[in-house]
Design a protein around this motif. Structure first.
Motif, mmCIF file in Angstrom:
data_model
loop_
_atom_site.group_PDB
_atom_site.id
_atom_site.type_symbol
_atom_site.label_atom_id
_atom_site.label_comp_id
_atom_site.label_asym_id
_atom_site.label_seq_id
_atom_site.Cartn_x
_atom_site.Cartn_y
_atom_site.Cartn_z
ATOM 1 N N GLY A 161 0.799 -1.221 0.000
ATOM 2 C CA GLY A 161 0.000 0.000 0.000
ATOM 3 C C GLY A 161 0.828 1.265 0.000
ATOM 4 N N THR A 162 1.980 1.214 0.630
ATOM 5 C CA THR A 162 2.838 2.389 0.748
ATOM 6 C C THR A 162 4.293 1.939 0.801
ATOM 7 O OG1 THR A 162 3.539 4.123 2.255
ATOM 8 C CG2 THR A 162 2.332 2.320 3.228
ATOM 9 N N PRO A 214 -4.699 -1.027 6.384
ATOM 10 C CA PRO A 214 -6.168 -0.905 6.326
ATOM 11 C C PRO A 214 -6.835 -2.260 6.502
ATOM 12 C CG PRO A 214 -5.195 -0.703 4.134
ATOM 13 C CD PRO A 214 -4.066 -0.763 5.091
ATOM 14 N N ASP A 223 -10.972 1.812 4.020
ATOM 15 C CA ASP A 223 -9.783 2.324 4.715
ATOM 16 C C ASP A 223 -8.641 2.555 3.740
ATOM 17 O OD1 ASP A 223 -10.626 2.540 7.278
ATOM 18 O OD2 ASP A 223 -9.971 0.553 7.909
ATOM 19 N N GLN A 224 -7.750 3.471 4.118
ATOM 20 C CA GLN A 224 -6.520 3.680 3.359
ATOM 21 C C GLN A 224 -5.336 3.575 4.311
ATOM 22 O OE1 GLN A 224 -7.226 7.561 1.656
ATOM 23 N NE2 GLN A 224 -7.751 6.640 -0.320
ATOM 24 N N TRP A 225 -4.154 3.423 3.725
ATOM 25 C CA TRP A 225 -2.956 3.442 4.559
ATOM 26 C C TRP A 225 -2.833 4.817 5.200
ATOM 27 C CZ3 TRP A 225 0.586 -0.265 5.870
ATOM 28 C CH2 TRP A 225 0.444 -1.493 5.236
#
Lengths: 53, 432
Positions: free
Chosen positions: B299-300, B361, B366-368
């Motif tokens: 995600g990141t 998440p 949801d997001q990071w």
């Protein structure tokens, strides 16, 4: 918390958690008390006045 | 002017130099204390913690110092229970480092709870369904044990030891230390484990949730194991730093190598267990909860796969192989590289288990979420480091922390006061 506190419940959780806490505190307390009393007795007997172990 | 307090047979820097060092570190300490007071008087709005990050930089620092402070209980276990007598030459320092780490952990918690005057509530109004209750109980008791293990060192100060009662008390505490060491190992097993258990029982957070044995998730055992494995590396690291700062050899190589070897095997077995745990989690546990491994790492870039590689391989397998290989372990450069990697590895593990758990998440919407600590959090996290340095400086100067120091650093000229002082001629170095 002690068993005579109004929040106390006689279940496994309370007995295990608080039993463990008191067990540890007792060992620490008895151990330190023993060391202090023996140090007093040894001092009265005159040990340790030459600064050696 | 304080030479009468300095252990016999060793040399210390001039008083002005000592006070200058104390002043510099004391300024950092004062900055941390200021931030701490802001948190106490103004509240936790001084931090960047929020609904996503209820556990943040403080708790990572807390778990990290508890993990690296594990060197005290494990070294004590090896010395007093298993009988590795060579470790008597480093156990004093291990105890001091453990004392600093655990007092720091309690200080961080005192800031974190916001109302330290109510800390006793956890004992009186205990939630016996919470692993954190067990952590609080064991942490407090173990800190008492570390204090008991540290007191004989204070009593062995050259002047204090002259008082017969203190001399006898220190002697008796040494004699019964095995009981306290055993109690400390028992307490550490449970509080280190319960800190891991907290992550493992979070079934709403598939990143950390684990299956386990009876009521204990695997993370319970992995945390205890990792603290015992990596803690001695931190003891060795601080010893190495102390030797560099003082420009003296303080502990003989055979002692360092023994502890490094034991730590290496512990890290190796821990890392194998960690790989098994991660494999099972990635292939069975997480898919069973509706998520895949990629969900937790892609995600990141900040929490990419690199962090898993860094933790398990660079901070696990690499230092383990270096430390269990005799030729590499005996080479100071490789050994120090390994212990630095190990300390970073266990700190990264605690970071992941505290921060990445919160960042990943769990819902489709949801997001990071990334987290940046406020300066107050940074200052209060550096505060224990400054406090630790000050305590080490004072202890090193006035207490017989390193029994082999006089032998390794013979001095020709004793200060004038030594000849005048009525210090006992047969004063021994610190006994473990």
């Amino acid at each position: 918390m002690f068993p005579f506190s109004f929040e106390w419940i006689w279940d496994a959780g309370h007995m295990v958690f608080h039993g463990g806490l008191w067990y540890a505190l007792n060992i620490i307390g008895i151990g330190i008390t023993y060391c202090v009393i023996k140090a007093v007795v040894d001092t009265v007997k005159g040990k340790g006045s030459h600064g050696h172990h | 002017m304080d030479s009468a307090l300095i252990p016999k047979g060793v040399k210390r820097c001039p008083m002005w130099q000592f006070l200058l060092g104390l002043g510099i570190v004391g300024a950092v300490l004062a900055w941390g204390v200021y931030a701490m007071l802001l948190c106490w008087f103004k509240g936790l709005n001084q931090t960047n913690m929020n609904d996503y990050y209820g556990f943040a930089l403080w708790i990572w620092a807390d778990l990290a110092v508890i993990a690296v402070g594990g060197g005290a209980f494990f070294s004590g276990l090896l010395k007093y229970i298993i009988g590795k007598d060579e470790l008597k030459n480093i156990i004093n320092y291990a105890v001091l480092i453990g004392f600093i780490c655990y007092s720091s952990a309690l200080l961080i918690l005192a800031i974190d709870v916001g109302q330290p005057l109510r800390s006793w509530f956890i004992f009186w109004h205990a939630n016996v369904h919470s692993m954190l209750t067990e952590v609080a109980f064991c942490l407090s008791c173990y800190f008492s044990v570390l204090t008991i293990e540290y007191i004989p060192l204070i009593l062995e100060n050259r002047q204090i030891d002259k008082v017969p009662f203190f001399h006898n008390l220190g002697h008796n505490m040494h004699e019964t230390m095995a009981v306290f060491a055993a109690t400390g190992a028992f307490l550490s097993f449970f509080h280190q484990g319960s800190l891991g258990g907290v992550a493992g029982v979070l079934f709403g957070r598939p990143f950390s949730f684990r299956e386990g044995l009876l009521i204990w998730p695997w993370t319970f055992f992995l945390f205890t194991w990792s603290a015992a494995a990596y803690g001695p590396c931190f003891t060795l690291l601080i010893t190495w730093i102390t030797e560099k700062v003082t420009r003296k050899k303080l502990v003989k190589d055979n002692v360092v190598e023994l502890l490094a070897k034991i730590s290496g095997w512990m890290i190796f077995t821990y890392t194998i267990a960690k790989i098994c745990d991660t494999t099972r989690w990635a292939n069975i546990t997480a898919p069973g909860l509706g998520q895949t491994l990629a969900d937790f790492y892609t995600g990141t870039a900040f929490y990419g796969y690199w962090i898993l590689f860094a933790e398990v391989v660079l901070g696990g397998l690499v230092p383990a192989i270096i430390l269990i290989s005799a030729p590499l372990r005996k080479n100071p450069v490789w050994r120090v590289t390994a212990i630095i990697l190990a300390v970073l590895g266990v700190s990264l593990n605690r970071w992941v288990m505290v921060l990445q758990v919160m960042a990943a998440p769990v819902m489709t919407f949801d997001q990071w979420i990334l987290y940046y600590p406020s300066w107050q959090e940074v200052a209060t996290t550096i505060l224990p480091v400054a406090y630790g340095i000050i305590l080490i400086m004072i202890s090193y100067r006035y207490l017989p922390i390193f029994p082999q120091e006089a032998e390794l650093n013979p001095i020709d000229d004793e200060p004038e006061v030594e000849a005048v002082a009525d210090a006992p001629a047969d004063l021994e170095p610190a006994k473990a």
